[in-house]
Design a protein around this motif. Structure first.
Motif, PDB file in Angstrom:
ATOM      1  N   LEU A 278     -36.939  10.916 -42.266  1.00 32.19           N
ATOM      2  CA  LEU A 278     -36.492  11.105 -43.607  1.00 32.19           C
ATOM      3  C   LEU A 278     -37.489  10.598 -44.518  1.00 32.19           C
ATOM      4  O   LEU A 278     -37.830   9.467 -44.630  1.00 32.19           O
ATOM      5  N   TYR A 279     -38.032  11.702 -45.303  1.00 32.11           N
ATOM      6  CA  TYR A 279     -38.994  11.037 -46.407  1.00 32.11           C
ATOM      7  C   TYR A 279     -38.437  10.699 -47.834  1.00 32.11           C
ATOM      8  O   TYR A 279     -37.512  11.408 -48.363  1.00 32.11           O
ATOM      9  N   LEU A 280     -38.591   9.174 -48.208  1.00 32.79           N
ATOM     10  CA  LEU A 280     -37.854   9.073 -49.530  1.00 32.79           C
ATOM     11  C   LEU A 280     -38.869   8.741 -50.512  1.00 32.79           C
ATOM     12  O   LEU A 280     -39.479   7.694 -50.799  1.00 32.79           O
ATOM     13  N   GLY A 281     -39.429   9.981 -51.271  1.00 35.48           N
ATOM     14  CA  GLY A 281     -40.357   9.750 -52.246  1.00 35.48           C
ATOM     15  C   GLY A 281     -39.627  10.282 -53.468  1.00 35.48           C
ATOM     16  O   GLY A 281     -38.566  10.220 -53.878  1.00 35.48           O
ATOM     17  N   GLY A 435     -42.058   7.101 -46.916  1.00 36.10           N
ATOM     18  CA  GLY A 435     -42.459   7.517 -48.254  1.00 36.10           C
ATOM     19  C   GLY A 435     -42.087   6.034 -49.087  1.00 36.10           C
ATOM     20  O   GLY A 435     -41.740   4.913 -48.314  1.00 36.10           O
ATOM     21  N   GLY A 436     -42.309   5.900 -50.291  1.00 35.99           N
ATOM     22  CA  GLY A 436     -42.465   4.843 -51.235  1.00 35.99           C
ATOM     23  C   GLY A 436     -40.972   4.095 -50.755  1.00 35.99           C
ATOM     24  O   GLY A 436     -41.112   2.817 -50.837  1.00 35.99           O
ATOM     25  N   GLY A 437     -39.930   4.897 -51.199  1.00 40.44           N
ATOM     26  CA  GLY A 437     -38.568   4.259 -50.758  1.00 40.44           C
ATOM     27  C   GLY A 437     -38.383   3.614 -49.638  1.00 40.44           C
ATOM     28  O   GLY A 437     -37.508   2.691 -49.349  1.00 40.44           O
ATOM     29  N   GLY A 438     -38.912   3.959 -48.522  1.00 43.09           N
ATOM     30  CA  GLY A 438     -38.865   3.184 -47.097  1.00 43.09           C
ATOM     31  C   GLY A 438     -39.352   2.004 -47.275  1.00 43.09           C
ATOM     32  O   GLY A 438     -39.038   1.222 -46.120  1.00 43.09           O
ATOM     33  N   GLN A 439     -40.047   1.572 -48.179  1.00 41.69           N
ATOM     34  CA  GLN A 439     -40.654   0.024 -48.210  1.00 41.69           C
ATOM     35  C   GLN A 439     -39.323  -0.902 -48.535  1.00 41.69           C
ATOM     36  O   GLN A 439     -39.690  -2.117 -48.193  1.00 41.69           O
ATOM     37  N   SER A 440     -38.240  -0.376 -48.861  1.00 46.47           N
ATOM     38  CA  SER A 440     -37.133  -1.280 -49.514  1.00 46.47           C
ATOM     39  C   SER A 440     -36.135  -1.595 -48.174  1.00 46.47           C
ATOM     40  O   SER A 440     -35.495  -0.732 -47.926  1.00 46.47           O
ATOM     41  N   ALA A 460     -46.067   0.411 -42.554  1.00 43.35           N
ATOM     42  CA  ALA A 460     -46.109   0.827 -43.841  1.00 43.35           C
ATOM     43  C   ALA A 460     -45.765   2.265 -44.206  1.00 43.35           C
ATOM     44  O   ALA A 460     -46.521   3.271 -43.781  1.00 43.35           O
ATOM     45  N   PRO A 461     -44.394   2.483 -44.510  1.00 41.82           N
ATOM     46  CA  PRO A 461     -43.778   3.787 -44.719  1.00 41.82           C
ATOM     47  C   PRO A 461     -44.654   4.632 -45.762  1.00 41.82           C
ATOM     48  O   PRO A 461     -44.596   5.819 -45.717  1.00 41.82           O
ATOM     49  N   ILE A 462     -45.169   3.896 -46.750  1.00 46.39           N
ATOM     50  CA  ILE A 462     -45.881   4.544 -47.987  1.00 46.39           C
ATOM     51  C   ILE A 462     -47.083   5.237 -47.187  1.00 46.39           C
ATOM     52  O   ILE A 462     -47.486   6.383 -48.057  1.00 46.39           O
TER      53      ILE A 462
END
Length: 534
Positions: A278-281, A435-440, A460-462
């Protein structure tokens, strides 16, 4: 991070928000990282553009920052490889100069132009002429989006409404193609970056080519499109002028690279068949490699060419994911007006996490629909818009923040359900988030609870796209293989769906789908005549 491998790839991750550059070793360590933003330009109700020169200048600035920090790094760089956003179109002249700003994947001005090309006069299936649709599906695995949000729609709009510009165009390029042109001077596209021209025959992955009949449907000729190459192809050496600017050897090789979803699938380590990521950007998607070309037209899911030469990448796409949080930050919480005259703001996203974490699951009955710019999967509807439902006096902005995160997760579950059947995975299987959202961590747990999937979070998801680009470069140079990739991708956390949340989110998901069913006709009535693209 330190690395035992001295060889480095200058990996480029060009996204909608800006350009990230990373120095990545072939054993999967990111030694350094830099970022430069790129502005968006909104044109009326349906136009969304970026300046291709801004892409390039953001790359140069980010790369120069990395290389200036340690001059010894320059000698270790063996290749440059890009990952880039796609479904975007920039017209360039024979010298490679952009003739206009790029139309982005959010740009819907081409909707009417592509609908005219796709339909027949009398009989249509979901807006497509049956014979036209059959040919698109058989050769490409998909069809042009009737929302106009891809290269086919953009090129059609330029031909119909900007004819002088169309005639002056030497090549229509995607962002990846433009970056590679500037790096090497070569006009070329990868199999995945050219996909959404919807003019390529993808049935044989060793021989992807343009199809003349599809080109005639779209009213564009082959000469205006770049040559086609696999993602792992070495397309040339670094142009001397660029090498001088970056302080690199002109013999530095440039590997073709991949569009963002292909690169993320590699950087997530999900290279084996039917492994989900899942890419969450800014936007979002669920992807998995499968061995065959297939299409689910009803759910707008297809398997398409990707970075691997012997596999297709099954894709389900959500138009707006983290862009909902960006909108919340920039247009509501910190919009520059009399209420917030000081434009300075803290690092907002960790604060949003903290706030959302203390709000009960379900956001006290508040439901958010994250359709800021229409939707793609499992419905292709440009008229949908975002909204908060069931807002009352008891709610605060804390509840709204939680509802935003849950709304994106509910939409993810909406596209996940047909995707699981398409790929052949069961609910509860692992799904790697990048993706960036995966950091949360908060959002990861919400995703697990709402979707019922086990969410695996990389270190490091991002950095997944940059890692993917680096691995593609290593494979293109013969230094590694795709089979080596999973062992090089390290996970930090695992989020299990909590049984106590299941009934709550099952009921909330039912409400979410019912809201779409009832509101879709209203959105169509409101938006179909508002600011029609010209």
């Amino acid at each position: 991070m330190s690395s035992s491998d001295d060889r480095l790839v200058l990996a480029v991750d060009l996204g909608t928000s800006g350009c990230k550059c990373a120095l990545v070793s072939l054993d999967g360590h990111v030694l350094a990282w830099s970022f430069r933003p790129v502005p968006l330009h909104l044109v009326g109700e349906y136009g969304v553009e970026q300046d291709a020169e801004d892409w390039w200048q953001a790359f140069l600035a980010a790369a120069q920052e990395l290389l200036a920090a340690d001059t010894h790094r320059r000698k270790r760089i063996m290749a440059i490889c890009c990952s880039a956003l796609h479904e975007c179109t920039v017209p360039v002249d024979a010298q490679g100069n952009a003739l206009a700003r790029a139309m982005l994947w959010l740009d819907m001005r081409g909707a009417d132009a592509i609908r005219r090309r796709a339909r027949n006069r009398w009989l249509n299936i979901q807006g497509y002429g049956p014979l036209k649709l059959a040919r698109w599906l058989r050769l490409t695995g998909g069809a042009p989006s009737l929302s106009g949000k891809d290269q086919a729609g953009h090129i059609a709009w330029l031909r119909d409404h900007q004819r002088p510009l169309f005639e002056r165009t030497h090549k229509f390029l995607g962002p990846l193609d433009f970056m590679n042109l500037r790096l090497t001077g070569r006009f070329c596209a990868t199999y995945d970056s050219a996909l959404t021209t919807w003019a390529t025959d993808n049935r044989n992955l060793s021989r992807v080519r343009y199809d003349e009949r599809l080109l005639r449907l779209l009213e564009v000729d082959t000469q205006r499109l770049p040559e086609l190459l696999p993602s792992t192809e070495v397309i040339g050496q670094l142009a001397p002028a660029v090498a001088e600017k970056l302080g690199l050897s002109p013999s530095t090789r440039v590997v073709a690279g991949a569009v963002d979803n292909s690169a993320a699938a590699i950087g997530a380590g999900t290279v084996r068949e039917r492994e989900l990521h899942l890419y969450l950007g800014t936007s979002s998607w669920i992807g998995a490699h499968i061995p065959e070309k297939r299409t689910n037209l009803a759910a707008f899911i297809a398997s398409v060419p990707c970075a691997q030469k012997d596999r297709y990448l099954a894709m389900a796409v959500q138009s707006a994911a983290c862009s909902n949080l960006t909108m919340l930050r920039d247009r509501i919480l910190f919009h520059p007006d009399e209420l917030t005259p000081d434009e300075s703001r803290p690092d907002v996203y960790p604060l949003l996490d903290n706030i959302a974490d203390r709000v009960p699951a379900g956001a006290r009955g508040l439901v958010y629909m994250p359709w800021l710019q229409g939707e793609r999967t499992p419905v292709d509807d440009r008229h949908l818009r975002a909204g908060l439902f069931n807002l009352s006096l008891e709610h605060t902005r804390e509840d709204m923040i939680r509802a935003f995160l849950e709304g994106v997760a509910l939409n993810t579950r909406w596209m996940l359900e047909p995707m699981l059947a398409f790929v052949g995975c069961e609910r509860g299987a692992p799904m790697t988030i990048v993706g960036g959202g995966g950091q949360s961590n908060v959002w990861c747990q919400i995703m697990a609870d709402v979707t019922g999937m086990v969410i695996e979070q990389p270190v490091a998801p991002i950095q997944a796209n940059a890692l993917g680009a680096a691995f593609i470069a290593g494979i293109g140079l013969g230094e590694m293989s795709f089979e080596d990739v999973p062992a090089l991708c390290r996970h930090s956390s695992r989020f299990e769906p909590r049984p106590a949340m299941r009934q709550l989110y099952d009921e909330r998901f039912g409400t979410f789908k019912e809201l779409h069913r009832r509101l879709a006709p209203l959105y169509r009535d409101i938006n179909q005549h508002r600011g029609l693209p010209r």
